[in-house]
Design a protein around this motif. Structure first.
Motif, PDB file in Angstrom:
ATOM      1  N   ASN A  68       0.851  -1.181   0.000  1.00  0.00           N
ATOM      2  CA  ASN A  68       0.000   0.000   0.000  1.00  0.00           C
ATOM      3  C   ASN A  68       0.890   1.235   0.000  1.00  0.00           C
ATOM      4  OD1 ASN A  68      -1.950   1.922   0.290  1.00  0.00           O
ATOM      5  ND2 ASN A  68      -2.829   1.103   2.168  1.00  0.00           N
ATOM      6  N   PRO A  69       0.861   2.026  -1.060  1.00  0.00           N
ATOM      7  CA  PRO A  69       1.799   3.171  -1.129  1.00  0.00           C
ATOM      8  C   PRO A  69       1.518   4.247  -0.107  1.00  0.00           C
ATOM      9  CG  PRO A  69       0.232   3.240  -2.943  1.00  0.00           C
ATOM     10  CD  PRO A  69       0.014   1.927  -2.252  1.00  0.00           C
ATOM     11  N   SER A  70       0.296   4.371   0.372  1.00  0.00           N
ATOM     12  CA  SER A  70      -0.008   5.421   1.336  1.00  0.00           C
ATOM     13  C   SER A  70       0.413   5.056   2.749  1.00  0.00           C
ATOM     14  CB  SER A  70      -1.514   5.718   1.328  1.00  0.00           C
ATOM     15  OG  SER A  70      -2.255   4.571   1.713  1.00  0.00           O
ATOM     16  N   ASP A  71       0.842   3.817   2.975  1.00  0.00           N
ATOM     17  CA  ASP A  71       1.282   3.376   4.296  1.00  0.00           C
ATOM     18  C   ASP A  71       2.753   2.983   4.324  1.00  0.00           C
ATOM     19  OD1 ASP A  71      -1.204   3.662   5.592  1.00  0.00           O
ATOM     20  OD2 ASP A  71      -1.898   1.753   4.774  1.00  0.00           O
ATOM     21  N   HIS A  72       3.268   2.470   3.224  1.00  0.00           N
ATOM     22  CA  HIS A  72       4.633   1.952   3.210  1.00  0.00           C
ATOM     23  C   HIS A  72       5.494   2.806   2.286  1.00  0.00           C
ATOM     24  CE1 HIS A  72       7.946  -0.943   3.134  1.00  0.00           C
ATOM     25  NE2 HIS A  72       7.384  -1.496   4.178  1.00  0.00           N
ATOM     26  N   PRO A  73       6.662   3.240   2.735  1.00  0.00           N
ATOM     27  CA  PRO A  73       7.482   4.144   1.903  1.00  0.00           C
ATOM     28  C   PRO A  73       8.111   3.467   0.694  1.00  0.00           C
ATOM     29  CG  PRO A  73       8.626   3.591   3.936  1.00  0.00           C
ATOM     30  CD  PRO A  73       7.244   3.028   4.069  1.00  0.00           C
ATOM     31  N   ARG A 123      -5.132   6.288  -0.341  1.00  0.00           N
ATOM     32  CA  ARG A 123      -5.458   5.360   0.747  1.00  0.00           C
ATOM     33  C   ARG A 123      -6.926   4.971   0.708  1.00  0.00           C
ATOM     34  NH1 ARG A 123      -3.236   7.090   6.498  1.00  0.00           N
ATOM     35  NH2 ARG A 123      -1.312   6.792   5.284  1.00  0.00           N
ATOM     36  N   LEU A 124      -7.783   5.908   0.359  1.00  0.00           N
ATOM     37  CA  LEU A 124      -9.204   5.587   0.232  1.00  0.00           C
ATOM     38  C   LEU A 124      -9.445   4.605  -0.906  1.00  0.00           C
ATOM     39  CD1 LEU A 124     -12.241   6.282   0.947  1.00  0.00           C
ATOM     40  CD2 LEU A 124     -12.093   7.969  -0.880  1.00  0.00           C
ATOM     41  N   LEU A 125      -8.816   4.829  -2.044  1.00  0.00           N
ATOM     42  CA  LEU A 125      -8.996   3.925  -3.178  1.00  0.00           C
ATOM     43  C   LEU A 125      -8.487   2.522  -2.864  1.00  0.00           C
ATOM     44  CD1 LEU A 125      -7.923   6.246  -6.149  1.00  0.00           C
ATOM     45  CD2 LEU A 125     -10.186   5.929  -5.150  1.00  0.00           C
ATOM     46  N   THR A 126      -7.462   2.419  -2.034  1.00  0.00           N
ATOM     47  CA  THR A 126      -6.913   1.112  -1.693  1.00  0.00           C
ATOM     48  C   THR A 126      -7.743   0.409  -0.633  1.00  0.00           C
ATOM     49  OG1 THR A 126      -4.704   1.984  -2.180  1.00  0.00           O
ATOM     50  CG2 THR A 126      -4.824  -0.094  -0.975  1.00  0.00           C
ATOM     51  N   TYR A 127      -8.108   1.133   0.424  1.00  0.00           N
ATOM     52  CA  TYR A 127      -8.861   0.517   1.515  1.00  0.00           C
ATOM     53  C   TYR A 127     -10.277   0.154   1.094  1.00  0.00           C
ATOM     54  CZ  TYR A 127      -5.302   1.632   5.048  1.00  0.00           C
ATOM     55  OH  TYR A 127      -4.146   1.689   5.799  1.00  0.00           O
ATOM     56  N   ALA A 128     -10.968   1.087   0.453  1.00  0.00           N
ATOM     57  CA  ALA A 128     -12.372   0.866   0.088  1.00  0.00           C
ATOM     58  C   ALA A 128     -12.532   0.089  -1.211  1.00  0.00           C
ATOM     59  CB  ALA A 128     -13.099   2.209  -0.032  1.00  0.00           C
ATOM     60  N   GLU A 129     -11.424  -0.113  -1.952  1.00  0.00           N
ATOM     61  CA  GLU A 129     -11.451  -0.843  -3.225  1.00  0.00           C
ATOM     62  C   GLU A 129     -12.444  -0.216  -4.201  1.00  0.00           C
ATOM     63  OE1 GLU A 129     -12.154  -4.932  -2.437  1.00  0.00           O
ATOM     64  OE2 GLU A 129     -10.199  -5.264  -1.474  1.00  0.00           O
TER      65      GLU A 129
END
Length: 368
Positions: free
Chosen positions: A58-63, A198-204
């Motif tokens: 996940n790019p919004s959580d991991h550098p 992050r929204l696009l990744t979490y909520a799919e």
């Protein structure tokens, strides 16, 4: 007295083992599975959260994970370069300025203080590539982000509102209006993009022409409250977008947070990654940051800042040496005591107790 031999045989553990070995050789028991033993406890590796294992993707959580907007923009960049090569069209007059021996060009955008105007342009370009190169696998469209169900203006929504992709200028004008009216910073624009991905990744879900405005609005609303000390209230956004209600803004913020699983943390490494990826996106699309020649006043300021940093570094090194000398560790204190004792003895041996020796003894007194 009875049979003493049988008594000795029965009481001897050595003979008892020998007798047992004559009857049957030892056979190790087969290992039993969890189902046979009735123990269905999971191993610690089996109980790990799957979301935590996939967090590194996940790019919004991991550098170390690549940003989504940069990967989606690579397709268009390669197609542009390919078309220019096939048609033998030069890329146009180069706008980029290069430094020389007499002139040095610098931009005023840094990772700690980005340029506001060009950062918003880069974020709008990233959102544009998200919409243009979105997945067409039929992902769901949440009602809270549907502009037909929750319009931002009283004007009638056209029936084909979800068919036409917005242009980059339209996205830029929408984001710039919110940032200029709410007086938000450039760092808030980068955090907005982090929350959006992050929204696009979490909520799919995917950002599309039907929901991009409300998704961007929710990301800006949340980023302004997390980043800025004096955040803009929801009622202030109602004054910017005059046809939206406070209840709608509150519901948008609440559902946005729930879809993010209340994860609003943005590590510094992730922030820096998004900043430099936005610069890479700008360079690939000929959207260069403004370069200005280094003036005399700015050169003096840079020199003063470098001297200040150098002095701080020297003070830091001195403090580190003092901490090493006066450390409470037994090894360091033993070395210091031995050093001062030998110095005191060498100078005081064969000499009279004069002022020099007296002052030295007082200096060395704490170490003796």
């Amino acid at each position: 007295m009875g049979n003493t031999t049988s008594c000795c045989v029965s009481s001897s553990p050595k003979l008892r083992r020998n007798a047992h070995s004559r009857l049957e050789s030892y056979r190790p028991e087969a290992e039993l599975s969890r189902e046979d033993t009735g123990c269905n406890l999971q191993h610690i590796s089996d109980r790990e959260n799957i979301d935590d294992l996939n967090m590194e993707f996940n790019p919004s959580d991991h550098p170390r994970a690549s940003t989504i907007f940069l990967s989606k923009s690579q397709t268009d960049v390669r197609e542009k370069r390919k078309s220019l090569y096939i048609n033998h069209h030069p890329p146009g007059q180069l706008r980029r300025k290069y430094s020389s021996c007499s002139t040095i060009f610098l931009d005023d955008s840094t990772v700690s203080q980005p340029n506001l105007k060009y950062t918003i342009k880069c974020v709008a370009l990233a959102i544009y590539y998200h919409i243009k190169n979105r997945d067409t696998d039929g992902r769901m469209l949440l009602d809270i982000f549907d502009e037909n169900l929750h319009p931002l203006s009283k004007s009638e929504v056209p029936p084909d509102y979800d068919k036409h992709d917005p242009e980059q200028k339209q996205i830029y004008r929408f984001v710039r209006t919110l940032f200029s009216a709410a007086q938000l910073t450039a760092e808030c624009a980068i955090v907005t993009l982090v929350y959006l991905e992050r929204l696009l990744t979490y909520a799919e879900i995917d950002i599309c022409p039907a929901n991009w405005k409300r998704i961007v609005l929710g990301a800006i609303l949340l980023a302004s409250k997390v980043w800025d000390d004096q955040a803009v209230w929801n009622v202030d956004y109602c004054q910017i977008l005059k046809d939206i209600t406070v209840e709608d803004m509150n519901e948008l913020e609440r559902q946005f947070l729930e879809l993010l699983q209340f994860n609003i943390n943005v590590p510094s490494s992730v922030y820096a990654k998004y900043y430099f990826d936005l610069r890479s996106l700008a360079e690939a699309n000929n959207l260069s940051f403004p370069l200005e020649p280094l003036s005399r006043d700015r050169a003096y300021k840079l020199e003063a800042i470098s001297r200040l940093c150098e002095d701080k570094y020297k003070d830091f090194r001195k403090a580190a040496k003092k901490r090493c000398l006066y450390s409470a560790s037994p090894l360091c204190s033993t070395r210091v005591n031995t050093k001062w004792k030998e110095k005191w003895r060498n100078q005081c041996s064969g000499e009279k107790m004069g002022n020099n020796c007296f002052s030295l003894s007082l200096t060395a007194l704490p170490f003796l």
